[in-house]
Design an enzyme around this catalytic site. Structure first.
Site, PDB file in Angstrom:
ATOM      1  N   GLU A 155      -7.235   3.451  -6.605  1.00 30.52           N
ATOM      2  CA  GLU A 155      -8.111   3.249  -5.459  1.00 30.52           C
ATOM      3  C   GLU A 155      -9.568   3.186  -5.899  1.00 30.52           C
ATOM      4  O   GLU A 155      -9.918   3.627  -7.013  1.00 30.52           O
ATOM      5  CB  GLU A 155      -7.911   4.402  -4.461  1.00 30.52           C
ATOM      6  CG  GLU A 155      -8.768   4.356  -3.200  1.00 30.52           C
ATOM      7  CD  GLU A 155      -8.577   3.084  -2.372  1.00 30.52           C
ATOM      8  OE1 GLU A 155      -8.955   2.004  -2.879  1.00 30.52           O
ATOM      9  OE2 GLU A 155      -8.100   3.183  -1.233  1.00 30.52           O
ATOM     10  N   ARG A 156     -10.405   2.630  -5.058  1.00 28.63           N
ATOM     11  CA  ARG A 156     -11.851   2.647  -5.311  1.00 28.63           C
ATOM     12  C   ARG A 156     -12.324   4.092  -5.478  1.00 28.63           C
ATOM     13  O   ARG A 156     -11.894   4.983  -4.745  1.00 28.63           O
ATOM     14  CB  ARG A 156     -12.593   1.982  -4.150  1.00 28.63           C
ATOM     15  CG  ARG A 156     -14.105   1.926  -4.343  1.00 28.63           C
ATOM     16  CD  ARG A 156     -14.793   1.361  -3.110  1.00 28.63           C
ATOM     17  NE  ARG A 156     -16.241   1.275  -3.316  1.00 28.63           N
ATOM     18  CZ  ARG A 156     -17.110   0.954  -2.373  1.00 28.63           C
ATOM     19  NH1 ARG A 156     -16.677   0.697  -1.137  1.00 28.63           N
ATOM     20  NH2 ARG A 156     -18.407   0.900  -2.633  1.00 28.63           N
ATOM     21  N   ARG A 164      -1.499  13.452   3.967  1.00 28.74           N
ATOM     22  CA  ARG A 164      -2.161  14.222   5.032  1.00 28.74           C
ATOM     23  C   ARG A 164      -3.647  13.883   5.107  1.00 28.74           C
ATOM     24  O   ARG A 164      -4.253  13.946   6.175  1.00 28.74           O
ATOM     25  CB  ARG A 164      -1.951  15.725   4.818  1.00 28.74           C
ATOM     26  CG  ARG A 164      -2.574  16.303   3.559  1.00 28.74           C
ATOM     27  CD  ARG A 164      -2.147  17.750   3.313  1.00 28.74           C
ATOM     28  NE  ARG A 164      -2.729  18.268   2.083  1.00 28.74           N
ATOM     29  CZ  ARG A 164      -3.736  19.141   2.039  1.00 28.74           C
ATOM     30  NH1 ARG A 164      -4.267  19.588   3.162  1.00 28.74           N
ATOM     31  NH2 ARG A 164      -4.207  19.578   0.884  1.00 28.74           N
ATOM     32  N   TYR A 165      -4.237  13.475   3.981  1.00 27.15           N
ATOM     33  CA  TYR A 165      -5.640  13.068   3.996  1.00 27.15           C
ATOM     34  C   TYR A 165      -5.828  11.753   4.747  1.00 27.15           C
ATOM     35  O   TYR A 165      -6.826  11.569   5.444  1.00 27.15           O
ATOM     36  CB  TYR A 165      -6.171  12.947   2.561  1.00 27.15           C
ATOM     37  CG  TYR A 165      -6.633  14.248   1.967  1.00 27.15           C
ATOM     38  CD1 TYR A 165      -5.823  15.373   2.003  1.00 27.15           C
ATOM     39  CD2 TYR A 165      -7.879  14.358   1.354  1.00 27.15           C
ATOM     40  CE1 TYR A 165      -6.241  16.575   1.458  1.00 27.15           C
ATOM     41  CE2 TYR A 165      -8.308  15.558   0.806  1.00 27.15           C
ATOM     42  CZ  TYR A 165      -7.483  16.668   0.862  1.00 27.15           C
ATOM     43  OH  TYR A 165      -7.902  17.854   0.325  1.00 27.15           O
ATOM     44  N   TYR A 192     -14.859   6.947  -4.919  1.00 21.18           N
ATOM     45  CA  TYR A 192     -15.886   7.219  -3.914  1.00 21.18           C
ATOM     46  C   TYR A 192     -16.854   8.332  -4.313  1.00 21.18           C
ATOM     47  O   TYR A 192     -17.681   8.753  -3.504  1.00 21.18           O
ATOM     48  CB  TYR A 192     -15.237   7.561  -2.571  1.00 21.18           C
ATOM     49  CG  TYR A 192     -14.688   6.343  -1.863  1.00 21.18           C
ATOM     50  CD1 TYR A 192     -15.507   5.510  -1.125  1.00 21.18           C
ATOM     51  CD2 TYR A 192     -13.333   6.026  -1.949  1.00 21.18           C
ATOM     52  CE1 TYR A 192     -15.008   4.390  -0.479  1.00 21.18           C
ATOM     53  CE2 TYR A 192     -12.817   4.913  -1.310  1.00 21.18           C
ATOM     54  CZ  TYR A 192     -13.663   4.102  -0.578  1.00 21.18           C
ATOM     55  OH  TYR A 192     -13.157   2.988   0.060  1.00 21.18           O
ATOM     56  N   ARG A 243       0.392   9.354  -4.931  1.00 16.95           N
ATOM     57  CA  ARG A 243       0.844   8.745  -3.678  1.00 16.95           C
ATOM     58  C   ARG A 243       1.418   7.345  -3.897  1.00 16.95           C
ATOM     59  O   ARG A 243       2.360   6.946  -3.211  1.00 16.95           O
ATOM     60  CB  ARG A 243      -0.287   8.725  -2.656  1.00 16.95           C
ATOM     61  CG  ARG A 243      -1.589   8.048  -3.110  1.00 16.95           C
ATOM     62  CD  ARG A 243      -2.725   8.414  -2.151  1.00 16.95           C
ATOM     63  NE  ARG A 243      -4.002   7.752  -2.434  1.00 16.95           N
ATOM     64  CZ  ARG A 243      -4.930   8.210  -3.267  1.00 16.95           C
ATOM     65  NH1 ARG A 243      -4.703   9.341  -3.941  1.00 16.95           N
ATOM     66  NH2 ARG A 243      -6.083   7.577  -3.420  1.00 16.95           N
ATOM     67  N   ARG A 279       0.851  -1.190   0.000  1.00 14.62           N
ATOM     68  CA  ARG A 279       0.000   0.000   0.000  1.00 14.62           C
ATOM     69  C   ARG A 279       0.889   1.243   0.000  1.00 14.62           C
ATOM     70  O   ARG A 279       1.991   1.241   0.563  1.00 14.62           O
ATOM     71  CB  ARG A 279      -0.901   0.021   1.236  1.00 14.62           C
ATOM     72  CG  ARG A 279      -1.912   1.171   1.207  1.00 14.62           C
ATOM     73  CD  ARG A 279      -2.694   1.278   2.505  1.00 14.62           C
ATOM     74  NE  ARG A 279      -3.602   2.432   2.458  1.00 14.62           N
ATOM     75  CZ  ARG A 279      -4.204   2.956   3.522  1.00 14.62           C
ATOM     76  NH1 ARG A 279      -3.992   2.433   4.725  1.00 14.62           N
ATOM     77  NH2 ARG A 279      -4.996   4.000   3.387  1.00 14.62           N
ATOM     78  N   HIS A 280       0.422   2.316  -0.604  1.00 12.76           N
ATOM     79  CA  HIS A 280       1.180   3.570  -0.641  1.00 12.76           C
ATOM     80  C   HIS A 280       1.416   4.122   0.766  1.00 12.76           C
ATOM     81  O   HIS A 280       0.729   3.766   1.734  1.00 12.76           O
ATOM     82  CB  HIS A 280       0.433   4.610  -1.482  1.00 12.76           C
ATOM     83  CG  HIS A 280      -0.892   5.006  -0.887  1.00 12.76           C
ATOM     84  ND1 HIS A 280      -1.015   5.919   0.140  1.00 12.76           N
ATOM     85  CD2 HIS A 280      -2.153   4.592  -1.172  1.00 12.76           C
ATOM     86  CE1 HIS A 280      -2.284   6.063   0.465  1.00 12.76           C
ATOM     87  NE2 HIS A 280      -3.007   5.267  -0.322  1.00 12.76           N
ATOM     88  N   GLY A 281       2.374   5.034   0.879  1.00  8.06           N
ATOM     89  CA  GLY A 281       2.647   5.700   2.143  1.00  8.06           C
ATOM     90  C   GLY A 281       1.558   6.702   2.513  1.00  8.06           C
ATOM     91  O   GLY A 281       0.681   7.032   1.719  1.00  8.06           O
ATOM     92  N   GLU A 282       1.647   7.199   3.717  1.00  5.30           N
ATOM     93  CA  GLU A 282       0.629   8.106   4.259  1.00  5.30           C
ATOM     94  C   GLU A 282       0.620   9.459   3.544  1.00  5.30           C
ATOM     95  O   GLU A 282       1.654   9.999   3.172  1.00  5.30           O
ATOM     96  CB  GLU A 282       0.905   8.337   5.748  1.00  5.30           C
ATOM     97  CG  GLU A 282      -0.091   9.257   6.434  1.00  5.30           C
ATOM     98  CD  GLU A 282       0.383   9.669   7.819  1.00  5.30           C
ATOM     99  OE1 GLU A 282       0.018   8.981   8.787  1.00  5.30           O
ATOM    100  OE2 GLU A 282       1.123  10.679   7.920  1.00  5.30           O
TER     101      GLU A 282
END
Length: 280
Positions: free
Chosen positions: A89-90, A15-16, A92, A61, A10-13
């Site tokens: 990503e999904r 701010r969101y 939304y 990201r 999974r990608h890194g963090e």
């Protein structure tokens, strides 16, 4: 038999992520300083792994995470990172850019629950799974073609040119509480792979992809894995590793072994929150 390794990160963090705001596909945030530290840690964790191919979501990201991981690798610094929209990503819809609590409120108002609820303009779980299925079949076909090419060049007696070895420098046995994979005669050995593929993607997408592995393809899971761990979203830069076997070069009936799922020991010294929310 065709056999390949698949490492999914999974990608890194961003701010969101930290503020628990949905990004989906419409919010293309870069990694936060913590996210880059996480990607560095994942890169060091995987630094001795010789990948043959790297694929990433085309969202920033994920691309930044993939580039950081490869930049730390002892063997793959020049390896091309191929971006693929099937790894996004999904989506939304109207919930993108809004807090996770808003998505939960939308679901409640509709008489549904997350994550099965689909906001207006978003993707259903079935649509995400179809993307994951299509991409996985592409990987299987890629491995088959590589094995066929090697057979044509070197014959059945030698698979050295088109293969790599999953050696003891792989971190899985040290960090995931599993034993070394063994050869057919029961003796621990190096595992010949026709390809060794790194994929960098997103939390909700990855959970759906792994769900497809388990429910549709009957993936073999580590004995110690709990139901909660299986249903949880990976932490940022969590690492999962699979071995895929294709009998008679058939991409329709893959045998999948999950070696580890959402492994996060490399994050111990990063100081980031390692437990991801379950919703996204």
């Amino acid at each position: 038999m065709v056999r390949f390794g698949l490492t999914v990160v999974r990608h890194g963090e961003t701010r969101y992520n930290k503020d628990k705001i949905l990004q989906g596909q419409g919010i293309d945030e870069p990694l936060s300083p913590t996210g880059f530290k996480q990607a560095d840690a994942a890169g060091l964790f995987l630094s001795n792994v010789k990948f043959t191919h790297v694929f990433s979501s085309d969202l920033l990201r994920a691309k930044q995470t993939a580039a950081t991981i490869i930049g730390k690798n002892k063997f793959c610094k020049g390896l091309e990172i191929k971006c693929d929209t099937r790894l996004r990503e999904r989506k939304y819809g109207v919930a993108e850019g809004r807090p996770l609590t808003d998505l939960k409120a939308m679901a409640k108002a509709a008489g549904e629950q997350c994550p099965t609820f689909t906001p207006s303009g978003g993707e259903t779980l079935d649509e995400v799974r179809e993307r994951a299925r299509d991409f996985f079949e592409f990987l299987c076909q890629l491995a088959v073609e590589l094995e066929q090419k090697d057979q044509e060049m070197h014959g059945a007696a030698s698979r050295s040119s088109g293969t790599c070895e999953e050696e003891s420098v792989f971190p899985w046995t040290d960090h995931c509480g599993v034993r070394k994979l063994s050869s057919d005669n029961g003796e621990a050995s190096k595992l010949l792979l026709d390809a060794n593929i790194l994929v960098v993607s997103h939390g909700a997408y990855m959970r759906n992809w792994i769900g497809y592995f388990v429910s549709d393809l009957k993936c073999t899971l580590p004995a110690s894995l709990t139901k909660t761990q299986l249903s949880s979203v990976s932490p940022n830069t969590g690492v999962s590793h699979f071995i895929i076997k294709l009998e008679n070069r058939s991409v329709l009936k893959p045998e999948i072994i999950c070696v580890c799922l959402n492994q996060d020991s490399h994050l111990v010294d990063v100081g980031a929150e390692c437990v991801a929310p379950k919703m996204f």
